[in-house]
Design a protein around this motif. Structure first.
Motif, mmCIF file in Angstrom:
data_model
loop_
_atom_site.group_PDB
_atom_site.id
_atom_site.type_symbol
_atom_site.label_atom_id
_atom_site.label_comp_id
_atom_site.label_asym_id
_atom_site.label_seq_id
_atom_site.Cartn_x
_atom_site.Cartn_y
_atom_site.Cartn_z
ATOM 1 N N VAL A 30 -0.363 2.033 11.278
ATOM 2 C CA VAL A 30 -1.326 2.769 10.457
ATOM 3 C C VAL A 30 -2.124 1.753 9.652
ATOM 4 O O VAL A 30 -1.549 0.942 8.915
ATOM 5 C CB VAL A 30 -0.610 3.747 9.506
ATOM 6 N N ASN A 31 -3.438 1.773 9.778
ATOM 7 C CA ASN A 31 -4.312 0.821 9.098
ATOM 8 C C ASN A 31 -4.870 1.411 7.811
ATOM 9 O O ASN A 31 -5.345 2.545 7.789
ATOM 10 C CB ASN A 31 -5.473 0.405 10.010
ATOM 11 N N ARG A 32 -4.796 0.617 6.742
ATOM 12 C CA ARG A 32 -5.427 0.976 5.463
ATOM 13 C C ARG A 32 -6.183 -0.244 4.965
ATOM 14 O O ARG A 32 -5.712 -1.376 5.100
ATOM 15 C CB ARG A 32 -4.367 1.404 4.438
ATOM 16 N N GLU A 33 -7.342 -0.013 4.397
ATOM 17 C CA GLU A 33 -8.187 -1.118 3.946
ATOM 18 C C GLU A 33 -8.202 -1.198 2.430
ATOM 19 O O GLU A 33 -8.333 -0.181 1.740
ATOM 20 C CB GLU A 33 -9.613 -0.931 4.482
ATOM 21 N N GLY A 34 -8.055 -2.420 1.903
ATOM 22 C CA GLY A 34 -8.082 -2.607 0.459
ATOM 23 C C GLY A 34 -7.664 -4.004 0.076
ATOM 24 O O GLY A 34 -7.220 -4.796 0.908
ATOM 25 N N ASN A 35 -7.798 -4.313 -1.214
ATOM 26 C CA ASN A 35 -7.431 -5.622 -1.752
ATOM 27 C C ASN A 35 -6.028 -5.540 -2.343
ATOM 28 O O ASN A 35 -5.759 -4.729 -3.233
ATOM 29 C CB ASN A 35 -8.429 -6.049 -2.831
ATOM 30 N N ALA A 36 -5.130 -6.393 -1.861
ATOM 31 C CA ALA A 36 -3.717 -6.312 -2.242
ATOM 32 C C ALA A 36 -3.432 -6.820 -3.653
ATOM 33 O O ALA A 36 -2.291 -6.727 -4.115
ATOM 34 C CB ALA A 36 -2.853 -7.083 -1.243
ATOM 35 N N VAL A 37 -4.438 -7.362 -4.343
ATOM 36 C CA VAL A 37 -4.219 -7.809 -5.716
ATOM 37 C C VAL A 37 -4.963 -6.929 -6.719
ATOM 38 O O VAL A 37 -5.066 -7.272 -7.893
ATOM 39 C CB VAL A 37 -4.620 -9.296 -5.906
ATOM 40 N N ILE A 38 -5.499 -5.813 -6.245
ATOM 41 C CA ILE A 38 -6.152 -4.844 -7.129
ATOM 42 C C ILE A 38 -5.248 -3.620 -7.227
ATOM 43 O O ILE A 38 -4.949 -2.972 -6.229
ATOM 44 C CB ILE A 38 -7.546 -4.454 -6.602
ATOM 45 N N ARG A 39 -4.835 -3.300 -8.422
ATOM 46 C CA ARG A 39 -3.842 -2.252 -8.623
ATOM 47 C C ARG A 39 -4.297 -0.893 -8.101
ATOM 48 O O ARG A 39 -3.527 -0.194 -7.441
ATOM 49 C CB ARG A 39 -3.502 -2.148 -10.114
#
Length: 244
Positions: A30-39
């Motif tokens: 399952v793909n999710r897009e986002g920045n892993a250091v933004i809460r």
């Protein structure tokens, strides 16, 4: 899979890396897009429901080991904090009672009780970072650069060891397993480690260590291999073998 790479580009990157997602069996990607250091991006994930999480080093900053590790640690702390905040109040209170080493309500205590719910394994690149993770006790880690360095050093010392490493790290063939003592002995039988080795060889296995039933740590490559030990069926052995 959660990262900043656009979903349309991921399949190509995975294919170039040798993974054909269409051939996956017993697993769903399952793909999710986002920045892993933004809460707020991480909060969009059901983190409290995960049994295990793997944090990989960001390849865009891999030329700076400390920067890559900083991002991994930031992601780890954010995930643990989100998990702790989402845990039911009763579970959090019970966990605090059992953890006498930290005061009730401390942030490290909350994160440790969250670690009881899921396992997080972080890839780190700088050996100095492992000291921080070891002290926190809220995550396990894989020091990938050190593993590569150790493998290269072993092969440089003895080229034949490369065949052993290829066998252990290949998808098929022999690998490390934990096996019950009942495969090699009877309850209360007194045997030396050498005798256990001989019995394992009859099964085409190599025993490299054992863990007694009353111990939390395994003994790898014991020194007193001739010493006779009274074994229990609750003991386990660390072996190199093919999957049964």
């Amino acid at each position: 899979m959660f990262n900043e790479v656009p979903e349309k580009e991921r399949e190509k990157k995975l294919t170039d890396g040798g993974l054909d997602t269409k051939r996956l069996v017993n697993i769903s990607l399952v793909n999710r897009e986002g920045n892993a250091v933004i809460r707020r991006h991480l909060e969009s994930l059901p983190l409290e429901s995960f049994d295990s999480i793997l944090i990989l080093a960001d390849e865009s900053v891999e030329d700076s080991a400390m920067q890559a590790d900083s991002r991994s640690l930031a992601t780890l702390l954010l995930i643990r904090d989100i998990q702790a905040k989402r845990l039911p109040y009763k579970e959090a209170m019970v966990s605090h009672v059992h953890r006498s080493s930290f005061s009730q309500g401390s942030w490290i205590g909350e994160m440790q009780q969250a670690s009881d719910k899921s396992v997080i394994i972080s890839e780190i690149l700088d050996p100095r970072t492992k000291n921080l993770l070891s002290m926190s006790k809220i995550s396990d880690y894989v020091l990938s650069n050190e593993l590569v360095s150790m493998a290269l050093a072993m092969v440089a010392e003895d080229r034949q060891i490369n065949d052993v490493l290829e066998e252990l790290f290949a998808e098929e063939g022999n690998e490390l397993h934990i096996r019950g003592a009942d495969l090699y002995l009877h309850e209360g039988e007194e045997l030396s480690f050498y005798e256990i080795l001989l019995r394992a060889r009859q099964r085409r296995e190599v025993v490299i260590g054992y863990r007694p039933a009353d111990s939390e740590k395994a003994v790898i490559n014991p020194l007193a291999k001739n010493e006779r030990i009274k074994w229990s069926l609750k003991d386990v052995f660390v072996v190199i073998a093919e999957k049964e």
